[in-house]
Design a protein around this motif. Structure first.
Motif, PDB file in Angstrom:
ATOM      1  N   ASP A  18      32.666 107.981  44.689  1.00 35.30           N
ATOM      2  CA  ASP A  18      32.845 106.525  44.836  1.00 35.30           C
ATOM      3  C   ASP A  18      34.040 106.216  45.730  1.00 35.30           C
ATOM      4  O   ASP A  18      33.955 105.393  46.637  1.00 35.30           O
ATOM      5  CB  ASP A  18      33.089 105.870  43.457  1.00 35.30           C
ATOM      6  N   LEU A  19      35.140 106.892  45.412  1.00 39.77           N
ATOM      7  CA  LEU A  19      36.361 106.650  46.181  1.00 39.77           C
ATOM      8  C   LEU A  19      36.157 107.073  47.635  1.00 39.77           C
ATOM      9  O   LEU A  19      36.565 106.360  48.561  1.00 39.77           O
ATOM     10  CB  LEU A  19      37.534 107.420  45.554  1.00 39.77           C
ATOM     11  N   ALA A  20      35.497 108.209  47.811  1.00 42.78           N
ATOM     12  CA  ALA A  20      35.241 108.706  49.172  1.00 42.78           C
ATOM     13  C   ALA A  20      34.454 107.675  49.970  1.00 42.78           C
ATOM     14  O   ALA A  20      34.766 107.404  51.131  1.00 42.78           O
ATOM     15  CB  ALA A  20      34.493 110.028  49.120  1.00 42.78           C
ATOM     16  N   GLU A  21      33.475 107.092  49.316  1.00 43.57           N
ATOM     17  CA  GLU A  21      32.651 106.102  50.007  1.00 43.57           C
ATOM     18  C   GLU A  21      33.466 104.842  50.322  1.00 43.57           C
ATOM     19  O   GLU A  21      33.344 104.270  51.411  1.00 43.57           O
ATOM     20  CB  GLU A  21      31.445 105.761  49.140  1.00 43.57           C
ATOM     21  N   SER A  26      34.916 112.079  53.424  1.00 43.11           N
ATOM     22  CA  SER A  26      34.020 112.941  52.646  1.00 43.11           C
ATOM     23  C   SER A  26      34.610 113.204  51.256  1.00 43.11           C
ATOM     24  O   SER A  26      35.805 113.018  51.036  1.00 43.11           O
ATOM     25  CB  SER A  26      33.810 114.258  53.380  1.00 43.11           C
ATOM     26  N   ARG A  27      33.763 113.668  50.360  1.00 48.61           N
ATOM     27  CA  ARG A  27      34.243 114.002  49.014  1.00 48.61           C
ATOM     28  C   ARG A  27      35.260 115.137  49.057  1.00 48.61           C
ATOM     29  O   ARG A  27      36.197 115.174  48.262  1.00 48.61           O
ATOM     30  CB  ARG A  27      33.055 114.437  48.146  1.00 48.61           C
ATOM     31  N   GLN A  28      35.028 116.056  49.994  1.00 47.50           N
ATOM     32  CA  GLN A  28      35.963 117.180  50.138  1.00 47.50           C
ATOM     33  C   GLN A  28      37.389 116.693  50.393  1.00 47.50           C
ATOM     34  O   GLN A  28      38.350 117.249  49.866  1.00 47.50           O
ATOM     35  CB  GLN A  28      35.551 118.096  51.309  1.00 47.50           C
ATOM     36  N   THR A  29      37.483 115.659  51.226  1.00 49.27           N
ATOM     37  CA  THR A  29      38.816 115.150  51.572  1.00 49.27           C
ATOM     38  C   THR A  29      39.518 114.580  50.339  1.00 49.27           C
ATOM     39  O   THR A  29      40.677 114.892  50.087  1.00 49.27           O
ATOM     40  CB  THR A  29      38.698 114.083  52.680  1.00 49.27           C
ATOM     41  N   ILE A  30      38.794 113.769  49.565  1.00 46.61           N
ATOM     42  CA  ILE A  30      39.386 113.213  48.345  1.00 46.61           C
ATOM     43  C   ILE A  30      39.799 114.354  47.404  1.00 46.61           C
ATOM     44  O   ILE A  30      40.897 114.344  46.841  1.00 46.61           O
ATOM     45  CB  ILE A  30      38.377 112.278  47.627  1.00 46.61           C
ATOM     46  N   ASN A  31      38.931 115.322  47.296  1.00 42.41           N
ATOM     47  CA  ASN A  31      39.209 116.464  46.414  1.00 42.41           C
ATOM     48  C   ASN A  31      40.468 117.219  46.832  1.00 42.41           C
ATOM     49  O   ASN A  31      41.328 117.528  46.005  1.00 42.41           O
ATOM     50  CB  ASN A  31      37.997 117.405  46.421  1.00 42.41           C
ATOM     51  N   THR A  32      40.610 117.476  48.139  1.00 42.28           N
ATOM     52  CA  THR A  32      41.796 118.221  48.594  1.00 42.28           C
ATOM     53  C   THR A  32      43.063 117.375  48.497  1.00 42.28           C
ATOM     54  O   THR A  32      44.137 117.909  48.262  1.00 42.28           O
ATOM     55  CB  THR A  32      41.635 118.746  50.036  1.00 42.28           C
TER      56      THR A  32
END
Lengths: 66, 144
Positions: A18-21, A26-32
């Motif tokens: 959700d935050l990534a969008e 990308s989701r990867q970026t939020i995760n890292t």
């Protein structure tokens, strides 16, 4: 630098996706970012803070040695 | 994030197609004796002779393919992808010059060095870039 994104997400009941969008990355970026492996640009940090309606300093916190 | 100077996403598949096409083509050429990689000097002189044309076209196909693969956009282009891309490019240039300098010192085969110089940066860039993205995906899976 550490951040409180994970906590803020939990408060807002948002997933990483959700935050990534919301900030169009990308989701990867939020995760890292959450796991402190990647330091976002000022623009992205401001966008994330805007999603949570909080000032930047409450979400991204400088650490000793930064 | 605006991404300038990158090919559209589908170019990646076109690129892999060209790279794959190069393999049977060059094998065919080699088996028919059209190109001989051991020849440092072409037997027929001139640009528009069959052997040279074949070599040029296969090399062009291969490098165009690798180029498209290396510089196609990702599905989601963001600043982290840009950083990974930049970092991989830096590594590719490092490795390329390292290989180049070592081969300059120890190898006298200049035409092959040119060929090496043509492939090493692109191939190394692609490997490094894909590897980092794969690792990012893995860490995402571990979190989930």
């Amino acid at each position: 630098m550490k951040n409180t994104i994970r906590v803020e997400r939990a408060i807002k009941n948002m997933t990483q996706a959700d935050l990534a969008e919301a900030v169009s990355v990308s989701r990867q970026t939020i995760n890292t970012i959450e796991s402190n492996k990647y330091v976002p640009s000022t623009v992205l940090a401001l966008k994330i803070a805007r999603v949570f309606d909080k000032p930047l300093e409450e979400i991204f916190i400088l650490e000793e040695g930064d | 994030m605006k991404s300038k100077f990158l090919f559209p996403y589908w170019c990646r598949y076109l690129g892999w197609g060209l790279v794959l096409l190069h393999v049977p083509l060059s094998m065919l050429g080699r088996s028919h004796g059209m190109i001989n990689i051991m020849d440092t000097q072409p037997r027929d002189q001139g640009i528009f002779v069959g052997e040279h044309l074949f070599f040029i076209s296969t090399t062009l196909i291969m490098s165009a393919g690798l180029f498209l693969v290396a510089f196609a956009k990702e599905k989601i282009e963001d600043e982290q992808i840009w950083q990974v891309r930049l970092d991989s490019l830096r590594w590719a240039i490092f490795i390329n010059y390292l290989v180049l300098i070592i081969s300059l010192v120890f190898i006298e085969d200049v035409p092959h060095m040119l060929e090496l110089n043509l492939w090493v940066p692109l191939i190394f860039f692609i490997i490094r870039f894909r590897w980092v993205i794969w690792r990012l995906n893995q860490s995402l899976k571990r979190e989930a």
